[in-house]
Each structure stands twice: as C-alpha cells, then as structure tokens.
Design an enzyme around this catalytic site. Sequence first.
Site, PDB file in Angstrom:
ATOM      1  N   HIS A 131     -17.473  -2.158  16.709  1.00 42.05           N
ATOM      2  CA  HIS A 131     -18.043  -1.550  17.915  1.00 42.05           C
ATOM      3  C   HIS A 131     -17.283  -0.260  18.240  1.00 42.05           C
ATOM      4  O   HIS A 131     -16.061  -0.196  18.081  1.00 42.05           O
ATOM      5  CB  HIS A 131     -17.948  -2.505  19.096  1.00 42.05           C
ATOM      6  CG  HIS A 131     -18.711  -3.771  18.909  1.00 42.05           C
ATOM      7  ND1 HIS A 131     -18.912  -4.657  19.942  1.00 42.05           N
ATOM      8  CD2 HIS A 131     -19.320  -4.312  17.826  1.00 42.05           C
ATOM      9  CE1 HIS A 131     -19.617  -5.701  19.499  1.00 42.05           C
ATOM     10  NE2 HIS A 131     -19.868  -5.497  18.217  1.00 42.05           N
TER      11      HIS A 131
ATOM     12  N   GLU B 120     -16.326   1.101  20.972  1.00 37.07           N
ATOM     13  CA  GLU B 120     -15.249   0.972  21.957  1.00 37.07           C
ATOM     14  C   GLU B 120     -14.013   0.310  21.360  1.00 37.07           C
ATOM     15  O   GLU B 120     -12.889   0.729  21.608  1.00 37.07           O
ATOM     16  CB  GLU B 120     -15.701   0.141  23.169  1.00 37.07           C
ATOM     17  CG  GLU B 120     -16.994   0.592  23.786  1.00 37.07           C
ATOM     18  CD  GLU B 120     -18.192  -0.181  23.256  1.00 37.07           C
ATOM     19  OE1 GLU B 120     -18.461  -0.146  22.032  1.00 37.07           O
ATOM     20  OE2 GLU B 120     -18.881  -0.817  24.063  1.00 37.07           O
TER      21      GLU B 120
ATOM     22  N   CYS C 290     -18.719  -5.125  25.381  1.00 35.27           N
ATOM     23  CA  CYS C 290     -18.765  -6.584  25.273  1.00 35.27           C
ATOM     24  C   CYS C 290     -17.372  -7.134  25.582  1.00 35.27           C
ATOM     25  O   CYS C 290     -16.420  -6.377  25.791  1.00 35.27           O
ATOM     26  CB  CYS C 290     -19.211  -6.994  23.868  1.00 35.27           C
ATOM     27  SG  CYS C 290     -17.978  -6.672  22.583  1.00 35.27           S
TER      28      CYS C 290
ATOM     29  N   CYS D  36     -14.658  -5.784  23.222  1.00 36.97           N
ATOM     30  CA  CYS D  36     -14.297  -4.396  23.490  1.00 36.97           C
ATOM     31  C   CYS D  36     -13.570  -4.244  24.822  1.00 36.97           C
ATOM     32  O   CYS D  36     -12.631  -3.449  24.934  1.00 36.97           O
ATOM     33  CB  CYS D  36     -15.542  -3.527  23.453  1.00 36.97           C
ATOM     34  SG  CYS D  36     -16.293  -3.455  21.807  1.00 36.97           S
TER      35      CYS D  36
END
Length: 163
Positions: free
Chosen positions: A57, A59, A87, A90
């Site tokens: 991801h 992030e 999420c 992250c």
Amino acid sequence: MQPTEDDLRLIRKTLDLAGSAAAQGIHPFAALLVDEQGEVLMTQVNAYLPHQDMTGHAERVLMTRASQTWRPHEMAGFTMYVSVEPCCMCAGAAYWAGLGRLVYGVSEHRLKQMTGNHPENPTLDLPCRQVFASGQRAVEVLGPLLEDEAAEVHEAFWRNQTQ
C-alpha cells in the site's frame, strides 16, 4: 477542523498522483509526505505490482521509507496526504513511524462499497481514527476531504477491473 488552502492543494496533488497511477494500470492509491512548511518530502503510489505485494500500500511503503530517513520526533511535525483513508496496516505504520497528522480523500467505508471483495483489494471497513485512538499518542486526522472528487478514479478503476 476545517481544511486549509494547503490541505486542499496537497490532497488534489495526491489525487493527481493516484490518477496517474491508474492510467498506468497501478491501483490508484497515492501518498505524499509533507513537512511543517508544506514542502513535499516524498511521494509514493501503490506498490502491489510487479510482485503482487498485498502489503504494498502507498501509505505503508511511504511510512517505511520515511521512518528510515526521519526519527519519530521529526515525523511528529509532518503530514501525510493520502488519496484514500489508510487501512489498519497503514495506520499502524504511520503511528509507529511517528506521523503527526493525516489528511485523506476517500473513506475506507466508501472504498469497500466501490471495491467489494476484490481479490486484490479486500478492503477492511475500520476507520483509521479507531486505530490511532488505540495508541498512546495522538495523530491528528482530517478526512474524508473532497471525497466525491477523490472517489472518481477509484470508481472507474475498480469498475474496469471487474469487467
């Protein structure tokens, strides 16, 4: 908390980066790390490809890179702008890195509605505020911000993924 002109400018920059990623066939998630003066220090798009890294991801990858560059006491003054609410993985990475502030576009709840149970993005409907509230220090959160605008690239991308 009301967004500043810089918040709006920088979230739009994140959305542009997410749109560029989508145009290349990359999951349309993007993140920017910004210092106290509003200078963009790092950018990151989703890193799922080419190795199908489910933890790639934007992030999380950005926070890993940032935590190798700055200590948590420095990160406390930084803001991460993200196209979609982080999420729990992250948000945890941002918390551990020492991030002080987060601004996001699309909520996790809305993303889950758009992606459904897509095998490349089995979205959790867990607000990042809940993750941060479980910690021992505060992380300021602003979002969703420009959610309809931020959702456009995702609606098109995930619709095309299911066809």
